[in-house]
Design an enzyme around this catalytic site. Structure first.
Site, PDB file in Angstrom:
ATOM      1  CB  SER A 297      28.414  14.722  39.634  1.00  0.00           C
ATOM      2  OG  SER A 297      27.852  15.983  39.830  1.00  0.00           O
TER       3      SER A 297
ATOM      4  CG  ASN B 288      22.220  14.231  41.057  1.00  0.00           C
ATOM      5  OD1 ASN B 288      22.347  13.480  40.088  1.00  0.00           O
ATOM      6  ND2 ASN B 288      23.249  14.750  41.685  1.00  0.00           N
TER       7      ASN B 288
ATOM      8  CG  HIS C 242      31.868  17.294  42.715  1.00  0.00           C
ATOM      9  ND1 HIS C 242      31.830  17.823  41.443  1.00  0.00           N
ATOM     10  CD2 HIS C 242      30.811  16.460  42.812  1.00  0.00           C
ATOM     11  CE1 HIS C 242      30.787  17.332  40.796  1.00  0.00           C
ATOM     12  NE2 HIS C 242      30.147  16.506  41.606  1.00  0.00           N
TER      13      HIS C 242
END
Length: 910
Positions: free
Chosen positions: A366, A285, A193
């Site tokens: 993100s 989210n 990530h």
């Protein structure tokens, strides 16, 4: 977005003068430089005389100031103040001139050479967000500065990623309680990530690999606050933020969140703001119900803190992404769906769960948050004196509102989707006029005195907003002139429908009456601001040459049908289709359906502006169509043979006479997607270096992204295969070895398999192209499906180490030697292919003379990569009479012995 203080949210990987001598055409004298205005580049027609060329130049009052005989071009200069568009139009109609074009100013128009910028092998979209949010236009004004550091508080960053390594500065790790299964000593990205987030901000641009970060050129500070599963504690995040601020970060990106408020986290945010550091964070989210959200649109932290810039996600169509949280914390949105970026080249927690290495596509706020952090870094790169509050105000005030009125906030997209060009241009210290005109919908042929509606789109390339109302209003003006610029009447002013911000466009439709005398005219467009014409500020006006009197005119309107909506259509490769079109005769002459020169409806196919098919299928009219009448026609369409994005240009043609578009009648362009049911995406690491003739298996992940199941058997099975290309793109091997699929592969399914990589016998740099083929039907690439191209190096590198060395004591009639073989070269030794690598034996007598050269072979147990080793019993065979020495060597069969074997004395024992 990563969860903090609770189990991690699963990442969605779906995600810019003098007169000439009449007798020679040369110039008698050149006016002073200050008298010169715009310049035009001419190519004269073959066979035109010097006198004809000189006459053409004199007709527009110009003179030659440079010639380029190597390419048959001549540059001429116009008198200062002369209208260049008028001169170009006049020259284009001169019989001595083949072409004339304005010598436009050159500005930096930057498109990076990173291969995934325009497209990528996973989605085909490339870095769509950079174009959607006008980052590429902002790059023409400013690039990232190495004086600006953006801290990425996340799962860490791959320290050796080639697209990031030059941007990284030293970071730190603050993970006090890693999850079970995570390495407690890890300091790099063991999740994927963080590297993905870092690439969005600052992946090195224009380096010929991968992607370009929004603010490439800035420095990236990796601060690891989350473990391999993307989980961390609020206090660790706070500690990491304080460290980043104290070590030079100007922007901190937090693509993470928690539903829990935290004194430690809030204090760290306040500390950053007090030190002139902007904090950018993901809004969340939770736009729809999911197991990772306690409620839809739940408030998360640090997004809820007033000091931070909280970012939601927008989709490829400029809508708010379905997963993006919509609540009062959202300040702006940015591209966050199907975002291509860097990920670690090594195995991580995510890659173990099926995610690619090196580059991957992820979706989430993100991804939107670092996009905005990158925009903020671009702004700071030119205006480092701005405070966090000023940065937030700049980004919010220059955003493009997607929902609601401009300048107002809503919970869906905040103040709108970021606009990088506008945000950067708003800091310009000097005012610059600029405009472009889209005249594609203007007619090129009109009836005498005909009244019609003109439609023009103008784009604001100025550094200031065009105001729609006074004071200081900007208005569009139009006028008719002769081809040499002589006015035929007063210019008409048209108000703007609304304010037009820098980088934005406005479409205006207004009534126009054509000239009443037959001939060719210039329809001229300009803008005025408080009475000042943009053309007097160096902005080229818009213009089209219009023929009055032909009486040919038409409008097109496709009817509503299943394949057509909102001006777009979809077609299947190789499948004939139809488009129903309403035609209106907007001219003054009747279209005849019969006779020797009937009018038919047809089309052209274009891709990226280039003609793919010119003469499309024809549709006959149901009868003669008089002026003003309309008729519906069903147009047969044969799609191009390859999938892709095209323009279907609908046009009328009077057979044997002309296409209507060549007479100045605007055709109708239908944005079209040609698709095939067989679509795939591939993921694989680069193959190893190979010796000539070597062969190995390369693991490949293949995803069925189409709508048809791939049959593994039957008369036309789908197989995985490769093509091999040379360094110049030429085909070396087209039909590579096939790999059968393990089963039928339905749409959406992913299969892990391997392809055979066979190296040619000639060393060099090659491209290995991974492709699918439906046997007897077509290669997927022939249907427009992108392939995966990987570098393949073939090298003559016969280096090895054989240990232990020294004498051998042999026992029995067929002795063997237990040895360790180490590959000290860069090329993998393969056991397959036309030239496998084996161990061989040479026997010598006491004087060093060869007794047996090609002794028995011993096969390697597996492929041996660079620095790899294997311990093996080397079969020496029956020693020949008189044998005193043996040499054990490696051989690439059919190519060469390695030459690494030394003579070893042998002693025989019973």
């Amino acid at each position: 977005m990563v969860a903090v203080g609770r189990p991690a949210v699963a990442f969605a990987a779906t995600d810019a003068g003098g007169a000439p001598h009449a007798e020679s055409g040369s110039v008698a004298s050149t006016p002073a430089l200050g008298a010169a205005g715009a310049r035009i580049v001419l190519r004269f027609r073959a066979g035109s005389t010097d006198a004809e060329r000189a006459s053409a130049i004199a007709r527009v009052g110009a003179w030659v100031d440079m010639e380029m005989p190597q390419v048959s071009l001549t540059r001429i200069a116009l008198p200062k103040g002369a209208d260049p568009s008028v001169a170009v139009a006049a020259l284009e109609r001169d019989p001595a001139v083949a072409s004339a074009e304005l010598d436009h100013d050159v500005r930096v128009r930057f498109d990076p050479n990173d291969p995934y910028y325009a497209t990528d092998p996973i989605t085909g979209l490339g870095e769509w967000g950079i174009r959607k949010a006008y980052v590429n236009t902002a790059w023409d004004q400013r690039r990232g500065s190495a004086n600006i550091t953006v801290a990425i508080l996340d799962t860490g960053v791959d320290p050796g990623h080639p697209d990031l390594v030059s941007a990284l500065v030293p970071g730190a790790t603050f993970v006090s309680q890693p999850s079970t299964g995570c390495d407690p000593n890890s300091t790099q990205d063991d999740n994927s990530h963080g590297t993905h987030v870092a690439g969005i901000v600052g992946a090195t641009g224009n380096n010929g690999i991968g992607i370009a970060g929004v603010a490439f050129g800035v420095k990236i500070m990796p601060v690891k606050v989350l473990d391999c599963q993307g989980v961390g504690s609020l206090s660790d995040v706070a500690q990491g933020m304080i460290w980043a601020v104290d070590h030079g970060a100007r922007i901190v990106n937090l693509s993470l969140g928690s539903p829990y408020d935290s004194t430690a986290l809030q204090s760290a945010v306040q500390y950053a703001t007090s030190k002139n550091v902007l904090v950018v964070t993901a809004a969340g989210n939770c736009g729809q119900a999911s197991s990772s959200c306690a409620s839809v649109d739940q408030v998360e932290y640090p997004a809820a803190y007033p000091q931070v810039l909280a970012v939601g996600a927008s989709d490829t169509d400029d809508s708010v992404a379905f997963f993006s949280t919509e609540n009062s914390t959202v300040d702006v949105v940015a591209p966050g769906r199907r975002i291509i970026s860097t990920v670690p080249r090594y195995a991580t927690w995510l890659s173990a769960n099926g995610y690619p290495q090196n580059y991957a596509v992820l979706s989430g706020t993100s991804q939107a948050s670092p996009f905005v952090a990158g925009v903020a870094a671009l702004i700071l790169s030119g205006e480092p004196q701005l405070t966090p509050a000023q940065l937030v105000q700049r980004i919010e005030s220059t955003a493009d509102q997607l929902q609601g009125a401009a300048g107002t906030r809503n919970d869906a997209d905040g103040y709108g989707r970021v606009n990088a060009f506008r945000a950067v241009a708003a800091g310009a210290t000097t005012e610059r006029y600029g405009a472009t005109y889209d005249t594609s919908r203007l007619p090129r042929s009109v009836g005498l005195g005909a009244a019609y509606t003109a439609t023009v789109t103008v784009t604001n390339a100025s550094t200031f907003t065009w105001q729609a109302v006074d004071p200081g209003s900007t208005r569009l003006t139009w006028s008719w002139t002769g081809l040499l610029g002589q006015p035929l009447g007063a210019a008409v002013s048209v108000p703007l429908p609304a304010n037009v911000l820098p980088g934005a466009s406005a479409t205006l439709s207004f009534p126009v009456v054509a000239p009443t005398t037959a001939g060719s005219y210039l329809f001229r467009l300009d803008l005025s601001r408080s009475g000042t014409l943009f053309s007097t500020k160096g902005v080229t006006p818009g213009s089209v040459v219009v023929a009055a009197g032909s009486g040919i005119g038409a409008t097109y309107a496709p009817t509503a049908q299943t394949s057509t909506s909102a001006g777009s259509a979809s077609f299947d490769v190789g499948a004939p289709s139809t488009v129903s079109v309403v035609l209106t005769n907007a001219g003054t002459t009747t279209w005849t359906a019969g006779g020797s020169t009937p009018v038919h409806l047809s089309y052209h196919w274009l891709q990226n502006g280039a003609v793919v098919v010119w003469d499309g299928l024809r549709a006959t009219l149901p009868g003669d169509v008089p002026s003003g009448a309309s008729v519906t026609v069903s147009l047969p369409v044969q799609p191009p043979p390859k999938a892709g994005t095209y323009t279907l240009r609908i046009d009328l043609v009077q057979e044997g006479v002309a296409w209507f578009s060549s007479l100045g009648v605007a055709p109708f362009d239908l944005a079209s997607t040609v698709v095939t049911a067989y679509v795939a995406s591939y993921a694989a690491s680069a193959p190893p270096f190979l010796l000539p003739g070597g062969q190995t298996l390369l693991p490949v992940t293949v995803t069925n992204t189409g709508t048809a199941t791939w049959p593994a058997g039957g008369a036309a099975p789908v197989h995985l295969a490769t093509h091999l290309l040379g360094p110049n793109g030429s085909v070396v091997v087209w039909d590579g070895a096939r790999t059968a699929l393990p089963m039928d592969i339905p749409p959406g399914a992913i299969v892990q398999t391997s392809v055979v990589v066979a190296a040619p016998l000639t060393p060099g740099a090659y491209k290995l192209r991974i492709d699918l083929v439906q046997e007897g039907v077509a290669w997927f690439s022939q249907l427009g499906v992108p392939t995966l191209d990987l570098d393949l190096g073939v090298v003559l590198d016969h280096r090895a180490q054989i240990t232990p060395g020294g004498p051998l004591t042999l026992t029995g009639s067929s002795p063997a030697a237990q040895l360790t073989i180490t590959n000290t070269g860069v090329a993998t030794w393969t056991t397959g292919g036309s030239s496998p690598v084996d161990l061989g034996v040479h026997w010598y007598d006491a004087k060093g003379r060869i007794l047996v050269w090609d002794g028995p072979r011993t096969q390697l147990p597996q492929d041996i990569g660079a620095n790899g080793s294997v311990t093996i019993a080397v079969q020496l065979g029956t020693p020949p009479a008189g044998a005193a020495y043996v040499a054990i060597d490696l051989v690439e069969e059919g190519v060469a012995w390695f030459g690494q074997g030394t003579l070893r004395p042998v002693t025989f024992t019973p």
